[in-house]
Scaffold this active site. Sequence first.
Site, short mmCIF file in Angstrom:
data_model
loop_
_atom_site.label_atom_id
_atom_site.label_comp_id
_atom_site.label_asym_id
_atom_site.label_seq_id
_atom_site.Cartn_x
_atom_site.Cartn_y
_atom_site.Cartn_z
N GLU A 182 0.80 -1.22 0.36
CA GLU A 182 -0.19 0.10 0.09
C GLU A 182 0.96 1.22 -0.24
O GLU A 182 2.14 1.47 0.78
CB GLU A 182 -0.76 -0.43 1.17
CG GLU A 182 -2.25 0.92 1.49
CD GLU A 182 -2.10 1.28 0.28
OE1 GLU A 182 -3.47 0.03 0.22
OE2 GLU A 182 -1.98 2.08 -0.39
N ASN B 135 9.74 3.90 0.16
CA ASN B 135 9.67 4.50 1.42
C ASN B 135 10.84 5.26 1.87
O ASN B 135 11.12 6.07 2.18
CB ASN B 135 8.92 3.96 1.94
CG ASN B 135 7.58 3.89 2.87
OD1 ASN B 135 7.22 4.41 1.46
ND2 ASN B 135 6.82 3.66 3.51
N PHE C 9 8.95 16.10 -2.52
CA PHE C 9 9.65 15.43 -1.42
C PHE C 9 10.90 16.47 -1.04
O PHE C 9 12.06 15.76 -0.94
CB PHE C 9 9.19 13.92 -1.49
CG PHE C 9 8.62 13.34 -0.97
CD1 PHE C 9 7.30 13.51 -1.32
CD2 PHE C 9 8.05 13.05 0.77
CE1 PHE C 9 6.20 12.83 -0.85
CE2 PHE C 9 7.50 12.55 1.29
CZ PHE C 9 6.18 12.17 0.65
N LEU C 10 10.49 17.73 -1.26
CA LEU C 10 11.76 18.17 -2.04
C LEU C 10 11.48 19.97 -0.20
O LEU C 10 12.27 20.71 -0.64
CB LEU C 10 12.28 19.02 -2.44
CG LEU C 10 13.53 17.91 -3.62
CD1 LEU C 10 13.63 18.70 -4.83
CD2 LEU C 10 14.49 17.32 -3.02
N GLY D 59 12.21 21.04 6.19
CA GLY D 59 11.45 21.31 7.85
C GLY D 59 12.32 20.93 8.95
O GLY D 59 13.72 20.80 9.09
N CYS E 282 4.93 5.07 8.97
CA CYS E 282 5.52 4.43 7.50
C CYS E 282 6.94 5.01 7.76
O CYS E 282 7.72 3.70 7.77
CB CYS E 282 5.00 4.91 6.57
SG CYS E 282 3.49 4.02 6.64
N LYS F 285 9.60 3.59 10.43
CA LYS F 285 9.46 2.24 10.89
C LYS F 285 9.57 2.17 9.75
O LYS F 285 10.76 0.66 10.04
CB LYS F 285 7.73 2.17 11.04
CG LYS F 285 7.33 0.25 10.91
CD LYS F 285 6.30 0.37 11.33
CE LYS F 285 5.22 -0.04 10.34
NZ LYS F 285 5.08 -0.94 9.74
N ARG G 109 2.18 9.59 15.57
CA ARG G 109 3.50 8.47 16.27
C ARG G 109 4.69 8.94 14.60
O ARG G 109 4.76 9.64 13.81
CB ARG G 109 2.93 6.94 14.68
CG ARG G 109 1.69 6.16 15.89
CD ARG G 109 0.99 4.92 15.24
NE ARG G 109 0.27 5.57 14.20
CZ ARG G 109 0.05 4.30 13.23
NH1 ARG G 109 0.39 3.11 13.51
NH2 ARG G 109 -1.47 4.84 11.78
C1 UDX Z 1 4.41 7.84 3.90
C2 UDX Z 1 4.55 7.46 2.03
O1 UDX Z 1 4.28 8.83 1.34
C3 UDX Z 1 3.26 6.16 1.53
O2 UDX Z 1 3.43 6.21 0.41
C4 UDX Z 1 3.26 5.42 2.11
O3 UDX Z 1 1.63 5.04 2.44
C5 UDX Z 1 3.63 5.41 4.11
O4 UDX Z 1 3.88 6.47 4.55
P1 UDX Z 1 2.85 9.28 5.39
O5 UDX Z 1 3.39 8.60 6.13
O6 UDX Z 1 1.38 9.02 5.47
O7 UDX Z 1 3.00 8.22 3.91
O8 UDX Z 1 2.65 10.77 5.07
P2 UDX Z 1 3.57 11.79 4.15
O9 UDX Z 1 3.03 12.63 3.51
O10 UDX Z 1 4.37 10.50 2.56
O11 UDX Z 1 5.01 12.15 5.06
C6 UDX Z 1 5.95 11.41 5.58
C7 UDX Z 1 6.65 12.60 6.14
O12 UDX Z 1 7.93 12.87 5.97
C8 UDX Z 1 5.88 13.78 7.34
O13 UDX Z 1 6.52 14.04 8.29
C9 UDX Z 1 6.49 14.46 6.76
O14 UDX Z 1 6.03 16.47 7.30
C10 UDX Z 1 7.43 14.88 6.39
N1 UDX Z 1 7.94 15.23 4.56
C11 UDX Z 1 6.98 14.51 3.60
C12 UDX Z 1 9.16 16.29 4.96
O15 UDX Z 1 9.78 16.72 5.82
N2 UDX Z 1 9.29 16.81 3.41
C13 UDX Z 1 9.35 16.60 2.28
O16 UDX Z 1 8.43 17.09 1.01
C14 UDX Z 1 7.73 15.82 1.97
#
Ligand code: UDX
Length: 434
Positions: A149, A206, A247-248, A251, A258, A261, A325
């Site tokens: 997923e 991931n 994802f750039l 922060g 996810c 872990k 989490r």
């Molecule tokens: C993630 C994956 O995106 C998803 O495909 C997988 O199934 C589960 O894990 P999720 O944990 O819901 O999803 O959140 P996501 O939006 O991916 O963000 C994860 C973390 O990364 C957050 O703490 C977010 O703040 C951080 N993040 C994300 C950043 O710091 N910078 C970014 O550019 C993107």
Amino acid sequence: MKIAILGTGYVGLSTGVCLGVIGHDVTCIDINEQKIKQLNRGISPIYEPELEKLLTENIDAGRLHFTTAHQKAIAESEVIIVAVGTPQGDDGAADLTYLHQAAKDIAANIKENTIVVIKSTVPIGTNDSIKALIEDLCGFPIKLVSNPEFLRQGSAIYDTLHAERIVIGSDQQDASEKICKMYEPFNVPIMITSIRSAEMIKYAANAFLATKISYINEMANLCEMVGANVEEVAMGMGKDHRIGSAFLQAGIGYGGSCFPKDVKALVHTAGKYGFDIPLLKETMKVNENQRVRLLKKALHRFRDVNGRKIVILGLAFKPETDDMREAPSITIAEGLIKLGAEVVAYDPVAADNARKIIGDKIKYAESIDEAVTGADAVMIVTEWKVFKELELKEMVTKMKHPIIFDGRNCYLEEKVRACKNIEYYPIGKPPIIQ
Ligand code: UDX
């Protein structure tokens, strides 16, 4: 198609609802009676946009049912989707207790030709061992598909309905064909792989995204030193389609159920093969350092935060969810408490969950106004829309000192500069002091 889903967490519930949307007859199973009662009344145990609306619509249409009676639901289904939790164990490996229980429940009730679909994120090799376990207990060969997923919390429904790909890992052609058919109405790309590759795709994806975040965070830290602006740098990098702009966002590190872990679990798997996998170890280390970035900035500014009122805006690990989490806010709140600060936090939805983890060592305000009044500094920890849109000019007048540490770069320079009196410390960009 008649489908049973074991586990009503983010994955199970979103999948169940969306399979209902495309016309399947779905029964979601959970051991928690209270949860099932609420779900049958259309009340979701988690906060997720669109979820409750679709929950009610599909229950009313008779396509979605919730039960604790797994025996009947398993016995009557053509497809059984396993979406139980695989939390992190003490040694970094995934804890498979719920998965093993699900396998036993399936084995005791499954009919021949039913397909078992494993959606839970499981260590590489687990699908084979679960298949063997079920077959051992039920006494006949079963069909099993690994179907990782990729949905994100906060957009779980959207991600399920508009997936960029569905991965189906199976060594049995008839099984993968049937699962392709099940998903066909979503009209999204489907790829069929071996079970091992499907398991690996989930972890590799991931871990890559987590590494991308750690990479931009390191660039942000360097930008601060050389006087560059990480947002401009990220934009310039992202225009190269080989890199991509997603994802750039620099922060305070990644959190959630996810990334932390899964990266740890992959490092653990590599270790079992004698492979040190240093890149991912650095990804984790960089992330830990990034979580204390705002604390370091506060100490640099104040020298000592003892007795100071520091406000945390945002507790959830990301916006549009109440999930706590691995939220960076936990590290930040606990760090501030250790340093003797008086911590007041506000989050639009995650305060109750935060209280269960952080406890009453910090105060939980009912509004932004209540939180920031008389504050020595505000830390923006989660980029909720309400924080992005708040009137900075007005907010800083309520604070004792107009000092903001923005861990999520929520504000445009003009908005900050419009405040007559402010000290603004973002991530990877020059501070604004006026
Ligand atoms: C993630 C994956 O995106 C998803 O495909 C997988 O199934 C589960 O894990 P999720 O944990 O819901 O999803 O959140 P996501 O939006 O991916 O963000 C994860 C973390 O990364 C957050 O703490 C977010 O703040 C951080 N993040 C994300 C950043 O710091 N910078 C970014 O550019 C993107």
